[in-house]
Scaffold this motif. Structure first.
Motif, mmCIF file in Angstrom:
data_model
loop_
_atom_site.group_PDB
_atom_site.id
_atom_site.type_symbol
_atom_site.label_atom_id
_atom_site.label_comp_id
_atom_site.label_asym_id
_atom_site.label_seq_id
_atom_site.Cartn_x
_atom_site.Cartn_y
_atom_site.Cartn_z
ATOM 1 N N ALA A 94 -6.862 -25.002 -13.665
ATOM 2 C CA ALA A 94 -7.345 -23.612 -14.319
ATOM 3 C C ALA A 94 -6.457 -22.446 -13.872
ATOM 4 O O ALA A 94 -6.088 -21.617 -14.729
ATOM 5 N N ASP A 95 -5.912 -22.632 -12.724
ATOM 6 C CA ASP A 95 -5.181 -21.282 -12.186
ATOM 7 C C ASP A 95 -3.685 -21.788 -13.178
ATOM 8 O O ASP A 95 -3.114 -20.438 -13.369
ATOM 9 N N HIS A 96 -3.174 -22.930 -13.090
ATOM 10 C CA HIS A 96 -1.919 -22.943 -13.476
ATOM 11 C C HIS A 96 -2.106 -22.704 -15.002
ATOM 12 O O HIS A 96 -1.051 -21.915 -15.728
ATOM 13 N N GLN A 97 -3.010 -23.077 -15.730
ATOM 14 C CA GLN A 97 -3.156 -22.734 -17.245
ATOM 15 C C GLN A 97 -3.101 -21.246 -17.412
ATOM 16 O O GLN A 97 -2.467 -20.625 -18.482
ATOM 17 N N GLN A 98 -3.935 -20.534 -16.574
ATOM 18 C CA GLN A 98 -3.958 -19.018 -16.513
ATOM 19 C C GLN A 98 -2.411 -18.233 -16.280
ATOM 20 O O GLN A 98 -2.046 -17.296 -16.950
ATOM 21 N N ALA A 99 -1.876 -19.070 -15.271
ATOM 22 C CA ALA A 99 -0.411 -18.394 -15.139
ATOM 23 C C ALA A 99 0.542 -18.771 -16.445
ATOM 24 O O ALA A 99 1.381 -17.982 -16.881
ATOM 25 N N VAL A 100 0.223 -19.814 -16.831
ATOM 26 C CA VAL A 100 1.310 -20.217 -18.188
ATOM 27 C C VAL A 100 0.586 -19.349 -19.377
ATOM 28 O O VAL A 100 1.731 -18.643 -20.124
ATOM 29 N N ASN A 101 -0.544 -18.833 -19.370
ATOM 30 C CA ASN A 101 -0.964 -17.815 -20.586
ATOM 31 C C ASN A 101 -0.357 -16.528 -20.369
ATOM 32 O O ASN A 101 0.071 -16.057 -21.171
ATOM 33 N N THR A 102 -0.394 -16.010 -19.014
ATOM 34 C CA THR A 102 0.149 -14.960 -18.584
ATOM 35 C C THR A 102 1.617 -14.979 -19.064
ATOM 36 O O THR A 102 2.074 -14.027 -19.722
ATOM 37 N N TRP A 103 2.435 -16.145 -18.714
ATOM 38 C CA TRP A 103 3.944 -16.038 -19.156
ATOM 39 C C TRP A 103 4.033 -15.995 -20.692
ATOM 40 O O TRP A 103 4.927 -15.418 -21.230
ATOM 41 N N GLN A 104 3.252 -16.698 -21.351
ATOM 42 C CA GLN A 104 3.353 -16.792 -22.776
ATOM 43 C C GLN A 104 3.216 -15.460 -23.544
ATOM 44 O O GLN A 104 3.949 -14.908 -24.451
ATOM 45 N N ARG A 105 2.138 -14.578 -22.998
ATOM 46 C CA ARG A 105 1.865 -13.170 -23.262
ATOM 47 C C ARG A 105 3.061 -12.263 -23.258
ATOM 48 O O ARG A 105 3.300 -11.675 -24.015
#
Length: 453
Positions: A94-105
């Motif tokens: 979940a933390d990794h996916q949150q970091a990826v989502n932040t990077w994509q934004r």
């Protein structure tokens, strides 16, 4: 000696003359009737040919759309977000996916239009044009296409990659000649420099007409009309047809079997038969009103859902299946029933083991024809809210969706008529192709089942 005509001979001659005239008149009427039938068939085929010719002539060009080919440089100074985050050993999914989502934004906020503009200017280095007019050449979804390329492979950062982006709807209209080129600049949809650059790109091969696969893979789009497709409407129609097949076929066949083979002949069954025949002639919009009142307002099912559309179309299809199945049951020779009963079979065994299998070709044909008719219905779907703009492909029968005939209706009313009039004809070709396919399947399966029977 004087010849004399006997009275009986004169009467016989008159009778023969009357018969000859009667035969001549009858043969003339038969000839006129035959030619009237031939002319009627020829006229009907002619009108059908004109209809299909108009649809094909307008719709087929839409399956080839202008595409701009250029080199895009993924400038590190323009793309934000840094490298794609790697998953640390101690980080949860979940933390990794949150970091990826932040990077994509962060990446999405990059100036992708500038990258598109730079690539287009390098394709025409000596052409002077303002940035706004240059970007009007391609669809506004082009920047998201470059972003998705970077999402898929961040290693392209700092590299030059060949890309192909759809031209805008106005550019496509200009190049296909659907816009009068003699109109003054204030009547044109594109600036003069944009039109000139489009012509130059077409001449040197930077713009080519490629097959528009996105019509089948994309959903409808208001911000980028050039990328509008039928995927969402197709899935909505597919879910509705599944609901129709699952509900209408067993209910319709069971009702027909009961009414024809088991139900007593009394006033109640006569009333039911009259109502079934009347329901087959009820306008489809009435079923839409019924669906909105019962399934949405009373049962609380979601608006624009394929489930509701499927239920409404099931009610429409049931009379067709019941009537056709009963006709197929009546066509079974009575000797088959008598032979089965004479060999000791019960009434149920006679119906389900001997009579019903003989009706499979007729039942199958009625089912597919009913489903094909339901596939082309529009009015009842408009009343249950399936005319809403849907930007995503529905994941299930409870998600908001539209349908192919409704999508055709929406495109026909689009303000950019020069582009969507042809796109509407293309959608009609797809819908007609599906209906012809269903009818071809019905004919094929019917012939196979008839041979087995």
């Amino acid at each position: 000696m004087t010849d004399t005509v006997l009275p009986g001979a004169a009467a016989g001659a008159q009778n023969r003359e009357r018969v000859r005239k009667s035969l001549t008149r009858r043969h003339r009427n038969e000839t006129l009737f035959r030619w009237a039938g031939i002319l009627s068939i020829a006229a009907a085929l002619g009108f059908v040919a004109i209809l299909f010719g108009m649809i094909l002539s307008k719709g087929l060009p839409s399956f080839w759309q202008s595409t701009v080919h250029f080199e895009a440089y993924f400038d590190p100074e323009l793309i934000q977000g840094g490298p794609r985050p790697e998953r640390a050993d101690f980080a949860s999914p979940a933390d990794h996916q949150q970091a990826v989502n932040t990077w994509q934004r962060a990446v999405t906020m990059s100036n992708w239009n500038k990258i598109v503009e730079t690539g287009l200017r390098e394709a025409a280095p000596d052409f002077e044009i303002e940035s706004r007019d240059l970007l009007e050449l391609v669809t506004s979804a082009g920047r998201f296409q470059l972003r998705d390329i970077y999402f898929a492979d961040p290693e392209v950062l700092g590299q030059t990659v060949p890309v192909s982006i759809l031209a805008s709807a106005n550019t496509d209209n200009w190049l296909k000649g659907t816009i009068d080129r003699s109109q003054p600049d204030e009547r044109q949809q594109l600036a003069a420099t944009t039109r000139a650059l489009a012509d130059q790109f077409e001449e040197n091969g930077t713009i080519s007409f490629d097959f528009a696969w996105h019509i089948f893979t994309n959903v409808d789009s208001r911000s980028a009309p050039a990328t509008a497709g039928l995927a969402g409407a197709f899935m909505g129609s597919l879910y509705m047809m599944i609901v129709v097949i699952v509900l209408a076929v067993p209910i319709g066949v069971a009702s027909a079997v009961y009414l024809e083979e088991f139900a007593p002949k009394n006033r109640l069954t006569d009333l039911i038969e009259v109502n079934i025949n009347n329901l087959a002639a009820v306008p489809s919009i009435v079923f839409g009103l019924l669906g909105a009142a019962v399934f949405i307002n009373y049962f609380g099912l979601p608006r624009s859902a394929p489930l509701v559309g499927g239920l409404v179309l099931t009610l429409m299809t049931l009379p067709t299946i019941i009537i056709a199945t009963r006709a197929a049951l009546r066509a079974v020779p009575p000797s088959l029933r008598q032979a089965a009963l004479g060999l000791g079979a019960s009434h149920n065994q006679t119906v389900f083991h001997h009579v019903l299998p003989m009706t499979y070709p007729g039942v199958l044909t009625a089912t597919i024809i009913g489903v094909a008719q339901a596939l082309g219905e529009t009015a009842p779907l408009l009343l249950i809210g399936m005319s809403a703009f849907i930007a995503n492909i529905p994941a299930g029968p409870l998600d908001s969706a539209t349908a192919l005939p409704v999508q055709i209706y929406l495109w026909q009313g689009n303000e950019n008529r020069n582009f969507f009039e042809a796109r509407t004809s293309a959608a009609i070709i797809v819908l007609l192709g599906l209906m012809l396919l269903l009818n071809a399947i019905a004919i094929f399966l019917r012939s196979r089942l008839e041979k087995r029977a």
